[in-house]
Design an enzyme around this catalytic site. Structure first.
Site, mmCIF file in Angstrom:
data_model
loop_
_atom_site.group_PDB
_atom_site.id
_atom_site.type_symbol
_atom_site.label_atom_id
_atom_site.label_comp_id
_atom_site.label_asym_id
_atom_site.label_seq_id
_atom_site.Cartn_x
_atom_site.Cartn_y
_atom_site.Cartn_z
ATOM 1 N N GLU A 65 -64.619 -3.311 -4.295
ATOM 2 C CA GLU A 65 -64.806 -4.209 -3.378
ATOM 3 C C GLU A 65 -65.998 -4.978 -3.127
ATOM 4 O OE1 GLU A 65 -62.545 -3.791 0.378
ATOM 5 O OE2 GLU A 65 -64.293 -4.102 1.691
ATOM 6 N N PHE A 66 -66.355 -6.188 -2.991
ATOM 7 C CA PHE A 66 -67.666 -7.338 -2.542
ATOM 8 C C PHE A 66 -67.408 -7.576 -1.396
ATOM 9 C CE2 PHE A 66 -66.820 -6.172 -7.563
ATOM 10 C CZ PHE A 66 -67.786 -5.480 -7.644
ATOM 11 N N THR A 96 -64.773 -9.752 0.478
ATOM 12 C CA THR A 96 -64.382 -9.501 2.247
ATOM 13 C C THR A 96 -64.675 -11.541 2.401
ATOM 14 O OG1 THR A 96 -67.005 -9.034 2.342
ATOM 15 C CG2 THR A 96 -64.889 -7.053 2.113
ATOM 16 N N LYS A 220 -46.718 -3.684 9.224
ATOM 17 C CA LYS A 220 -47.049 -4.392 8.598
ATOM 18 C C LYS A 220 -46.017 -4.676 6.540
ATOM 19 C CE LYS A 220 -51.212 -2.764 9.028
ATOM 20 N NZ LYS A 220 -52.519 -2.841 8.730
#
Lengths: 715, 715
Positions: A65-66, A96, A220
């Site tokens: 993740e960045f 993100t 969800k």
């Protein structure tokens, strides 16, 4: 009626009911995003499907993740990081959503742009985060449409943080919770997106209870989420309990643990605060005393993450691991290597890197010209909706997009202007200065200021290991003004796992025709045109900047395969071609780089800039293919013949003055060169042959003669 | 937006304004219907265009006229003649319109059927005659539509002969003259057809004068005719004057002289009478005294035609020559050979023969299965409107047409039932009898009645020169019940002009993977399945007649290239593949041939017929590809291993009886075979290896033991 031959659709598995498994290749090929994923026509699986297949295979995966960088330079650096991390074959990366910026916009630092660049230009399967609580329904749909256009097919659906204050309400007609976003995506976009949602192993901070939060998660998933990534946690048992509770509640989608390597005391505190997480005492006790020793904390962070992930894997509940990288590279790389998840296998499915955009999943052929500028090629073909597959075919006018903006950030050099000037020369006074830049780049020798040249305008990377095979010859000719920007050696059936030239599935054989592409001056081109007829094995294209001079012995619309491979159980693959039509498109780009990437480093009106502009206007771009790939390449002989011809052209005036002998052409033979002069005086078409030495001597005699007779030397 | 890459359209010439001609290949490639016409994507030129290109190149061409035969046997024979004459590369053939029959109908002897068969199944560019004076406008249009459907794109537009009698009028709304037909074609069909018209060098017999007839010809050309073929004539000056008169009148289309080799006195007289032509005295004087000596007349006819054509060519006014063959072959062949127009060059553009139908002009890939039955393949794919080009691609379900009628006349064996019975045996008593037929076909040895077997049900031709390379091995295995119906040796980069395995343009290299396809019994297949895992280089498909047993180690939808070539200035060509989906279609055809082509030669209920039916129901069809083409083929070793495994299977019972040793598998090594038996008694998975000799000896010992102990020998 047409034959139902589908060149584009998804590959199917062997029907196991009736097949005996004499080799396991077909199954191995079905794996995704792994170094042996060589199913050339099945690259358009959804991320959800790729996760499912990896879980089935039992092979652990990882994702990264960045967050979007704040500056353009940061974006360039992040992309370079993507490229390095891609070598380890992450199953996907995610970017993100940065509501404070303009996350769905066109700027270089927007979430959308970074995610699209990771997917399209760095070859990473990419998931985009999307938070909904501050967006109108229309904006959400607009962003999703745009993401889909970019080729993004996975969304991490989040609520996001409402503005601080008690009285927040979502925009009218807006979405209040992540579950609403999940529903919207499924309702409006069907299966166009894989949907991921966040899981909170210790409960969402805003939830009334852990149990209530689990029910939200169930909602969800029931609304259509394909998999779950957890918020970070510090203890394996937290995740293990969470997964068991989820399963007990009937949440059956994959749950990927999110792990953050601890990088510094401050960041740990800040993140814990933001996430409303309690850092376990045993960690505080270790980290707090080290708070001023970042290196020690990082080392601890690596060790802590490794043992946490090992514990998760051993528990058998984590199919892979998700890293909150904080845009750092070293810690994650170290952890991956320690876990054995950093796959160093250098095997390439094709000689060039395949794109992650599903639209390009069947692409197997590209022109060789862009081999050092694949991003430019991807950019210029981004609007195609069919890509050459198996063969390039006849390309009357491939619709390449314009490439006007040479400063598209993902095409920008990773080096600063100052670094480039140090490498390429603060001042260029002569063509030889320019030639020396190429020579130093290829030979590895430092330039006259002692700086090593690691890139040129046409190639932002160091030399490929393949080019190294030709390094000595190339650097020799570059010093003499044959400015090579692309080349490959001939290869006659090397095993497909050859460490330098190999590619494709194991057990095959790969081939190449020798290829050379260079800029050179007009006098060289004139000499080249004279000697080329003696090299009938060679296909050539020679063109100048504005296309007014354009020589070839090729069919005008027929490509030549220059790289191909033959493999067990497959059709022949031919991933690179020299395509005459594309060459004219590439020509404009290649000539422009003289001015745009190099010339513009110098002030307008400066000698250096004028010199580079003049070169771009007067030099020619040449490409040469030696078709007789099983024999030793004759391209070096051809260049030698070109230089010999130039000598001859220079000499012939003098010799002609006191004899009726006219020097005419250079003939080429297998072993060496023969120079020919026509004896016009005999008039019977007979030729007398001289060695090069004889002719040079004759020229010198002529010079002496002139000096004596006319009193003038030839300067 | 899509890339403008046209996989199908016509090739363009080099733009000569800017190209230097370093090699002349591109231009040579543009030639049509000539043995070096290797432009794989430009085969859909119209006949008018092909004629234009040949005139430009200065290379003389020839064409051949035939009339529809009266019987089905005649049709089969005529097609065989087409195939032989095609080897000489006529620019086109034409088939006369036979108004007395049902020329536009479906019968085997109709003009339409013969023209379509010549075009589609014999690979000849074909022009159909059409006479209009007895047809309604609607019928004319119907015939033209049908011709176009068949792929015919050239029409010789004629008035035809009105019924005898003065008061003839064309049908109401019909067409009175050829010019009306030309106009109708151009108006309704645009450029779908090349239109040829007849020219009468001595004037049409019905015309008021030679001059009036020339004006009619001018009208026909002005109405849209592309070229002219002349009525036959006997003297060169007749044609020369005619061409000059045409040109003077502004008739500028190509004029092809029609020449009839004189074959007999009677036919000459009859034709002269029908055409109202006067035979020159110098010919009468020679032929009349020979009227009972047909051979002498034929010899004279050849000599007369050769000198006539030479005179025409020397005059420079004839771009080629058209032969009124009268469906004879020898005279025309002899004349062509004497004129040097019979091109014997054996170069093949592809390993299989390309189709003349423009619709198939881009076709470059076929499954290997039909290589001995190309007409069946063409028939079954006749409704496709796209053909695989460059690659076969993924073929989930290629829509092959049914092939129910095994007696489609162009698929019928050229041999009579009696000839076939003499070759294949009047009576078949055992499987060995059947195996011997295969063995004799492959070895060239006569059968037990002394008859040479020149064809089998799966191949109506003699062995290809390529198969001869494998002849010895093949015949050896056929004798043992491995009934091969298709095979090719491996080839690792042979020059493309290799006389046996070469194909494609000069200067290239061709490759093959070793391939073997055969029927064999279930016991062999069981043994084969045991040994195949030891041959991981080999891809296999094994299937029985109804598909209930179906083994493979291949991807279920992915073809394997088994023939390919690399050439200067081109993409890689891979003309034959083993395609798993097509194999199942072929399987039905291959099994049916046992019953339809062979079994039906014998009476229902006969031993022979029952035997062949049983074989078709119990045997398996096997294909094997050795992927490691640079190494010596391992397929023979594989077959040897299969037979060794069978021995082993036969023996293992005996050996098992008095020991706990279980014979298990045959391992394969580079050099020879090793047999393995598992020592279950040790239980540690270790193996003991025995040579074949040891095992056979052990078996014999066991047999002796059995004999001694039980008193029973194993028969």
């Amino acid at each position: 009626m047409k034959p139902k031959i589908d060149y584009n659709s998804d590959g199917g598995l062997c029907s196991s009911s009736t097949s005996v498994s004499g080799e396991d290749t077909p199954n191995r090929d079905e794996r995704c995003q792994s170094p042996t994923d060589f199913d050339y026509t099945s690259g358009n699986k959804s991320l959800a499907e790729k996760i499912r297949l990896r879980i089935e295979s039992g092979e652990k995966f990882f994702s990264l993740e960045f967050f979007p960088p704040r500056t353009k330079e940061g974006a360039v650096n992040l992309l370079a990081r993507f490229e390095r991390l891609r070598l380890a074959c992450p199953l996907f990366c995610d970017v993100t959503w940065h509501p404070a910026g303009n996350p769905g916009g066109d700027t270089e630092t927007s979430s959308m742009t970074i995610a699209s660049a990771a997917l399209n230009y760095c070859g990473l399967e990419t998931m985009l985060h999307l938070t909904c609580c501050n967006l109108s329904r229309e904006d959400v749909i607009k962003h999703l449409n745009r993401a889909r256009e970019m080729g993004i097919r996975s969304i991490l659906a989040l609520r996001g943080d409402p503005p601080i204050g008690q009285d927040w309400h979502p925009p009218e007609n807006g979405l209040k919770y992540a579950v609403d976003l999940v529903r919207l995506i499924r309702n409006l976009f069907g299966d166009d997106f894989s949907i991921c949602v966040a899981g909170y192993p210790t409960g969402h901070p805003d939830a009334t209870s852990y149990e209530a939060d689990l029910l939200h998660l169930k909602e969800k998933v029931d609304a259509g989420a394909d998999f779950i990534i957890t918020q970070l946690f510090f203890r394996a048992e937290t995740f293990i309990k969470f997964v068991r509770d989820c399963r007990a509640l009937g949440i059956n989608v994959p749950i990927i643990p999110g792990v953050m390597p601890i990088q510094s005391y401050d960041s740990l505190r800040q993140i814990a605060k933001l996430s409303k997480l309690e850092v376990p005492e045993e960690i505080i006790n270790i980290v707090a005393p080290l708070k001023d020793n970042d290196e020690a904390i990082r080392n601890y962070g690596v060790q802590q993450a490794v043992s946490l992930i090992r514990e998760l894997f051993n528990a058998g509940l984590a199919p892979g691991v998700h890293f909150y990288t904080l845009n750092r590279e070293v810690a994650t790389t170290t952890i991956l290597k320690q876990l054995g998840l950093w796959v160093t296998e250098p095997r390439r499915p094709l000689p060039w890197r395949r794109a992650a955009n599903a639209k390009r999943s069947t692409e197997t052929v590209r022109p060789i010209f862009w081999s050092s500028r694949p991003k430019a090629y991807i950019y210029r073909t981004r609007h195609w909706d069919e890509f050459p597959n198996g063969r390039w075919g006849k390309s009357d006018s491939p619709a390449f997009g314009e490439l006007k903006d040479y400063y598209l950030f993902y095409l920008k050099s990773k080096s600063s202007k100052n670094d480039l000037l140090r490498m390429w020369g603060e001042e260029l006074c002569s063509e030889q200065d320019v030639w020396d830049v190429f020579h130093c780049y290829l030979s590895g020798q430092p330039n006259k200021c002692g700086v090593k040249i690691t890139k040129i305008a046409w190639n932002d990377e160091e030399l490929s290991s393949e080019t190294s095979l030709l390094q000595e010859k190339l650097s020799e000719f570059n010093k003499k003004g044959v400015l090579t920007i692309n080349s490959q050696p001939n290869v006659n059936g090397a095993p497909s796992d050859d460490p330098v030239v190999g590619w494709g599935p194991r057990g095959g054989y790969v081939y190449q025709k020798a290829y050379l592409e260079f800029f050179t001056c007009q006098a060289n081109v004139q000499a080249l045109l004279k000697v080329l007829p003696s090299f009938p094995r060679v296909n050539f294209h020679i063109i100048n900047s504005n296309g007014s001079a354009d020589y070839t012995n090729c069919h005008r619309h027929r490509p030549v395969a220059v790289t191909w491979g033959v493999f067990p159980g497959r059709e022949v693959l031919q991933p690179t071609v020299v395509d005459p039509v594309s060459f004219k498109v590439w020509k404009d780009e290649a000539f422009a780089l003289w001015r745009e990437q190099w010339g513009k480093l110098y002030p307008e009106g400066s000698t250096s800039r004028d010199l580079l502009t003049r070169i771009s206007e007067t030099y020619y771009l040449v490409n040469l293919v030696d078709n007789d790939f099983p024999r030793e390449s004759c391209l070096w002989d051809l260049l030698n013949a070109m230089f010999a011809q130039r000598e001859l052209d220079n000499m012939s005036d003098f010799i002609q003055q006191d004899s009726d002998v006219h020097l005419d052409a250079v003939d080429h033979y297998e072993n060496g060169l023969r120079l020919t002069r026509r004896q016009d005086s005999q008039g019977d078409g007979s030729y007398t042959h001289y060695t090069m030495e004889e002719l040079v001597e004759a020229a010198h005699r002529q010079e002496m003669h002139d000096e004596i007779v006319t009193g003038e030397g030839h300067q």
